[in-house]
Design a protein around this motif. Structure first.
Motif, PDB file in Angstrom:
ATOM      1  N   PHE A 181       0.850  -1.196   0.000  1.00  0.00           N
ATOM      2  CA  PHE A 181       0.000   0.000   0.000  1.00  0.00           C
ATOM      3  C   PHE A 181       0.879   1.236   0.000  1.00  0.00           C
ATOM      4  O   PHE A 181       2.115   1.140   0.076  1.00  0.00           O
ATOM      5  N   GLU A 182       0.263   2.381  -0.098  1.00  0.00           N
ATOM      6  CA  GLU A 182       0.986   3.653  -0.089  1.00  0.00           C
ATOM      7  C   GLU A 182       0.451   4.533   1.036  1.00  0.00           C
ATOM      8  O   GLU A 182      -0.739   4.471   1.368  1.00  0.00           O
ATOM      9  N   HIS A 183       1.343   5.331   1.613  1.00  0.00           N
ATOM     10  CA  HIS A 183       0.924   6.249   2.674  1.00  0.00           C
ATOM     11  C   HIS A 183       1.309   7.674   2.287  1.00  0.00           C
ATOM     12  O   HIS A 183       2.440   7.936   1.873  1.00  0.00           O
ATOM     13  N   PRO A 184       0.369   8.612   2.405  1.00  0.00           N
ATOM     14  CA  PRO A 184       0.682  10.005   2.063  1.00  0.00           C
ATOM     15  C   PRO A 184       1.629  10.653   3.076  1.00  0.00           C
ATOM     16  O   PRO A 184       1.611  10.326   4.263  1.00  0.00           O
ATOM     17  N   ILE A 185       2.457  11.560   2.577  1.00  0.00           N
ATOM     18  CA  ILE A 185       3.353  12.378   3.398  1.00  0.00           C
ATOM     19  C   ILE A 185       3.265  13.805   2.877  1.00  0.00           C
ATOM     20  O   ILE A 185       3.373  14.022   1.661  1.00  0.00           O
ATOM     21  N   PRO A 186       3.063  14.792   3.732  1.00  0.00           N
ATOM     22  CA  PRO A 186       3.006  16.175   3.249  1.00  0.00           C
ATOM     23  C   PRO A 186       4.244  16.541   2.422  1.00  0.00           C
ATOM     24  O   PRO A 186       5.363  16.167   2.775  1.00  0.00           O
ATOM     25  N   LYS A 187       4.029  17.224   1.326  1.00  0.00           N
ATOM     26  CA  LYS A 187       5.099  17.507   0.370  1.00  0.00           C
ATOM     27  C   LYS A 187       6.272  18.244   1.000  1.00  0.00           C
ATOM     28  O   LYS A 187       7.420  18.055   0.607  1.00  0.00           O
ATOM     29  N   ASN A 188       6.008  19.105   1.963  1.00  0.00           N
ATOM     30  CA  ASN A 188       7.084  19.921   2.527  1.00  0.00           C
ATOM     31  C   ASN A 188       7.758  19.278   3.735  1.00  0.00           C
ATOM     32  O   ASN A 188       8.607  19.895   4.376  1.00  0.00           O
ATOM     33  N   TYR A 189       7.407  18.025   4.059  1.00  0.00           N
ATOM     34  CA  TYR A 189       7.977  17.342   5.218  1.00  0.00           C
ATOM     35  C   TYR A 189       9.209  16.528   4.827  1.00  0.00           C
ATOM     36  O   TYR A 189       9.252  15.907   3.774  1.00  0.00           O
ATOM     37  N   GLN A 190      10.202  16.522   5.721  1.00  0.00           N
ATOM     38  CA  GLN A 190      11.344  15.623   5.591  1.00  0.00           C
ATOM     39  C   GLN A 190      11.089  14.413   6.478  1.00  0.00           C
ATOM     40  O   GLN A 190      10.639  14.562   7.618  1.00  0.00           O
ATOM     41  N   GLY A 191      11.381  13.194   5.967  1.00  0.00           N
ATOM     42  CA  GLY A 191      10.959  12.027   6.721  1.00  0.00           C
ATOM     43  C   GLY A 191      11.935  10.871   6.688  1.00  0.00           C
ATOM     44  O   GLY A 191      12.896  10.838   5.907  1.00  0.00           O
ATOM     45  N   PHE A 192      11.669   9.902   7.568  1.00  0.00           N
ATOM     46  CA  PHE A 192      12.462   8.680   7.635  1.00  0.00           C
ATOM     47  C   PHE A 192      11.621   7.545   8.191  1.00  0.00           C
ATOM     48  O   PHE A 192      10.543   7.757   8.766  1.00  0.00           O
TER      49      PHE A 192
END
Length: 293
Positions: A181-192
């Motif tokens: 599946f896919e999970h959304p992440i806000p475009k301006n967020y840096q993530g890990f």
């Protein structure tokens, strides 16, 4: 069309000594992954009595403690005290200054994340937010055999009650075998991602992540793909809005400039500007620890 993020780096967290007899696996905060804005440190800690983290100060950021196993007692100079157990969360905003102790009551394992504060928030009043495991909302992705605990932020229409100074999404995901599946992440967020158990394939290129691996995400995109094959996987997905300000860290103090750090040491030494109780306060749980040693 949704833009899918890819994995830019895989860092294995190696266990090392920390605090007073504790062991931690650190990834963010090491030379391989330093100051991953807005995140300063990520530790997977393993500790049991009589070891622990006796009285120590903080200023300029937030500490997020998420328990996986065991019970930890905490106490600070502002009168807050309590215990958190398996699945519980403590989100502490150190702000202008706090001195506290964190001492295990049993054999413990958990995650501690340090989230930076902007210059406008670094001298805010300290605060605590705590959620018991039963009060952290859960959600499942449509059509996928997975459970997501929404520690902060949003997931598939479910929102955490935690309010963050720095916009942050923190999710705990348990995904069964043979799921995609896919999970959304806000475009301006840096993530890990940090893998706790099992293995999975992540991002647009299907990068393998295994236990104790931190996988950093590319900056562009609004979606992360998640796939399991012959193994289930348990991991956390963390993303936040970069602050984009100078960072000067000296141990438990994180400010914007060297002069701010010098002022912090002076404030702590003299017991002023947020550290008024630091010179005389001693925690009960820290004293008990000293008596056991």
């Amino acid at each position: 069309m949704p833009a899918r993020r890819f994995i830019t780096k895989v860092v294995k967290a190696i266990a090392k000594s920390e605090g007073d007899g504790a062991r931690v696996r650190r990834s963010i905060g090491t030379n391989k992954l330093r100051n991953f804005d807005p995140f300063l440190m990520l530790d997977e800690f393993m500790v049991e009595p009589p070891a622990g983290f006796p009285d120590h100060p903080h200023r300029g950021f937030e500490t997020v403690t998420y328990m996986l196993e065991g019970i930890v007692a905490h106490e600070d100079f502002a009168g807050h005290q309590g215990k958190i157990g398996p699945g519980d969360l403590q989100w502490m905003t150190a702000g202008r200054g706090i001195v506290h102790a964190e001492m295990p009551q049993t054999k413990c394992r958990g995650l501690q994340l340090w989230v930076n504060l902007s210059a406008a928030e670094k001298m805010c009043e300290p605060r605590y937010q705590e959620l018991l495991d039963k009060d952290i909302p859960r959600v499942s992705p449509p059509g996928a055999r997975a459970v997501i605990k929404v520690i902060s932020g949003h997931s598939f229409g479910t929102t955490s009650p935690v309010v963050t100074k720095t916009p942050t999404m923190y999710l705990d995901l348990k995904v069964e075998k043979h799921v995609k599946f896919e999970h959304p992440i806000p475009k301006n967020y840096q993530g890990f991602l940090y893998i706790l158990q099992g293995e999975g394939y992540f991002g647009s290129e299907g990068t393998l992540g295994q236990a104790h691996h931190t996988l950093t995400l590319s900056e562009d995109g609004d979606m992360i793909s998640i796939e399991t094959r012959d193994s289930a996987v348990h991991f956390v997905l963390v993303a936040g809005e970069p602050i984009k300000e100078p960072i000067v860290q000296h141990g438990p103090f994180v400010m914007n400039h060297s002069s701010d750090i010098s002022q912090t040491f002076a404030d702590y030494s003299m017991g002023v500007n947020g550290f008024e109780r630091a010179r005389t306060w001693r925690s009960k749980i820290g004293n008990l620890h000293q008596n056991r040693m």
